[in-house]
Design a protein around this motif. Structure first.
Motif: not given
Ligand SMILES: Cc1ncc(COP(=O)(O)O)c(C=O)c1O
Length: 401
Positions: A96, A235, A241, A244
Motif C-alpha cells: 500500500g 487502494s 484497499c 495492500r
C-alpha cells in the motif's frame, strides 16, 4: 514490563477510536451511517479477480523484493497515461501507499529530522513519522482559502537545518483540494533551493471532478527528478484497499537503492495480490472514468445537502473522496461522540471523522469534520438528513454536554 517511548507517544487512529461507540449504537438497533471512512463501496474491476485466478503455481513463493515485473510494468504503463515517465526499474512495489510513506521516512530522515506537511493532513502521516522519529512541521492552510498553500516565503520560513522534505497528498485527503500547477511549481522551487525531497502522495490522482483542472504532478518536472518521490496505491483507484498494493517511484538512483534495502528487509509484498494487481492493466471498458463520474455525482449530492444546512461552511472539493466541513459546533470531537452515544433521528445516526485528528497544531479543526462520499447515494442522503436534524438538536444542549 516496559514499553517504548515511541509506542506510547503514538496515538490510536482518531477515526477508528469512535468505532466502539458505533458498535454499541448498532447493538441498540440504531442504523449508523458511516461517513468517516475512506473505504470505497464500488466493486473492484473483474481484471483484478481474473489476475488472481490466472495464477497457476502450486506454491505461493516469496516474490522479488522489488515487486513482480508485470506489476511494475502495470504501474509504469499507468503513469504514461498521466504523462509521467517512470520506468520499471524506477518503481518498487510496497504494501500500500502506507508502507511507501514509512519507507520514505526511514530512508531520508534521521531521528529528530523534520518534514513539512500542509495541514490539515491524512491522519496516518502522524503514525509513519512517529515510527521513524520524525517531527512534522505543519504548513498552515485555511478553509477561507479552500485549503490552498501559502506563498513561497511563508513556506520557506518553516525550513530549518533539520528539514528533509515536503510531504503532501494531491488531491488532498481530507480537504479534496487539488493544488494548482503554480502551487506545485512553488513546492518544486522551495525543494530545489533548499535541497529537499518532495514526497508526492498521489493515491487519489484519478479522482479529480472539475474537468477544467489540469492535473500537475511534481514528477512532470525534469529538473526535480532527483528530489521527487512518487507514492501510489491501488487502494482507492480500484476499490482494492484490502489488497495492500502500492508503490514508490523515483528517478533518484541512490535513493532507490536505499528503498530496496527496506524492501528486502520485509522480503516481499503478498505474491498473489501482486499477480491480481498486475492484471489491472487489462481492465476493460471505462472503469476508471465511470468510477470518477460516480464519485462526482456523490460529491455533488453531499455538497448540495451541506449547502442547505444552517451554519455549515465547506469548500466544494475538487478531488479525493471527502468534504471537510466546518460545523456550527464548538467541539466536533464531542459532537461526533454524542451522535453515537446519545442521539438518533428516526432510529438513525451517523459517524463522522472529527477535524482535530487531521491537525497536529493544538486547537485547530475543533469545529471541523471530514465527511466521506465514497458511500452509496442513499447513505449520503440519509446521513445528511440526520446531520441537519442532529445539529438542530445539538445547539440547544451543547453547553450542557
Ligand atoms: C492520502 C493517503 N495516502 C495514503 C493512504 C494509504 O493508502 P494504502 O496504504 O491503502 O495504499 C491513504 C489511505 O486512506 C490516504 O488517504
Amino acid at each position: 514490563m516496559n514499553f517504548s517511548n515511541r509506542i506510547q507517544e503514538m496515538n490510536f487512529s482518531p477515526i477508528r477510536k469512535l468505532m466502539p461507540f458505533a458498535d454499541a449504537a448498532e447493538k441498540k438497533g440504531i442504523k449508523v451511517y458511516k461517513l468517516q471512512i475512506g473505504q470505497p463501496n464500488i466493486a473492484a474491476p473483474d481484471s483484478f479477480f481474473e489476475g488472481l485466478h490466472n495464477y497457476e503455481g502450486k506454491i505461493i513463493p516469496y516474490s522479488d523484493s522489488k515487486g513482480i515485473l508485470p506489476l511494475r510494468e502495470t504501474f509504469s504503463k499507468n503513469y504514461k497515461k498521466y504523462g509521467l515517465s517512470m520506468g520499471v526499474d524506477e518503481i518498487l512495489v510496497t504494501q500500500g501507499g502506507s508502507e511507501a510513506i514509512l519507507f520514505v521516512m526511514m530512508a531520508i530522515c534521521n531521528i529528530g529530522d523534520e518534514i513539512l506537511i500542509p495541514e490539515p493532513f491524512y491522519s496516518n502521516y502522524t503514525s509513519f513519522t512517529c515510527f521513524a522519529g520524525v517531527k512534522i512541521v505543519p504548513i498552515p492552510t485555511k478553509i477561507e482559502d479552500d485549503f490552498h498553500l501559502p506563498n513561497m516565503e511563508d513556506i520557506e520560513k518553516l525550513i530549518t537545518p533539520k528539514t528533509r522534505g515536503i510531504l503532501f497528498s494531491n488531491p488532498v485527503n481530507p480537504t479534496g483540494t487539488v493544488y494548482t500547477g503554480k502551487e506545485i511549481e512553488t513546492i518544486g522551487k522551495v525543494a530545489k533551493k533548499h535541497n529537499l525531497y518532495i514526497i508526492a502522495d498521489e493515491v487519489y490522482r484519478q479522482f479529480i471532478y472539475d474537468e477544467s483542472i489540469e492535473y500537475t504532478s511534481v514528477a512532470q518536472f525534469k529538473e526535480l527528478e532527483n528530489n521527487t518521490i512518487l507514492v501510489d496505491s491501488i487502494s482507492k483507484h480500484y476499490s482494492a484497499c484490502g489488497a495492500r498494493i502500492g508503490s514508490i517511484a523515483t528517478k533518484n538512483k541512490e535513493l532507490l537503492g536505499y528503498f530496496l534495502k527496506l524492501c528486502q528487509s520485509r522480503l516481499c509484498v503478498s505474491t498473489m495480490e501482486q499477480y491480481a494487481a498486475a492484471n489491472l492493466i487489462n481492465t476493460t471498458g471505462n472503469y476508471v472514468e465511470d468510477v470518477r463520474l460516480e464519485y462526482k455525482k456523490r460529491r455533488d449530492l453531499m455538497y448540495g445537502y451541506l449547502q442547505n444546512i444552517p451554519g455549515v461552511v465547506c469548500p466544494k472539493p475538487c478531488g479525493a473522496l471527502y468534504i471537510f466541513a466546518k460545523l456550527p459546533v464548538k467541539e466536533s470531537e464531542k459532537f461526533a461522540k454524542w451522535l453515537l452515544t446519545d442521539y438518533s433521528y428516526e432510529n438513525k445516526t451517523l459517524m463522522v471523522a472529527p477535524g482535530p485528528g487531521f491537525y497536529q497544531t493544538p486547537n485547530k479543526g475543533t469545529s471541523e469534520v471530514r465527511l466521506s462520499f465514497c458511500i452509496s447515494e442513499d447513505d449520503i442522503e440519509n446521513g445528511m438528513i440526520v446531520l441537519k436534524n442532529a445539529l438542530e438538536a445539538y445547539k440547544n444542549i451543547e453547553d450542557s454536554i
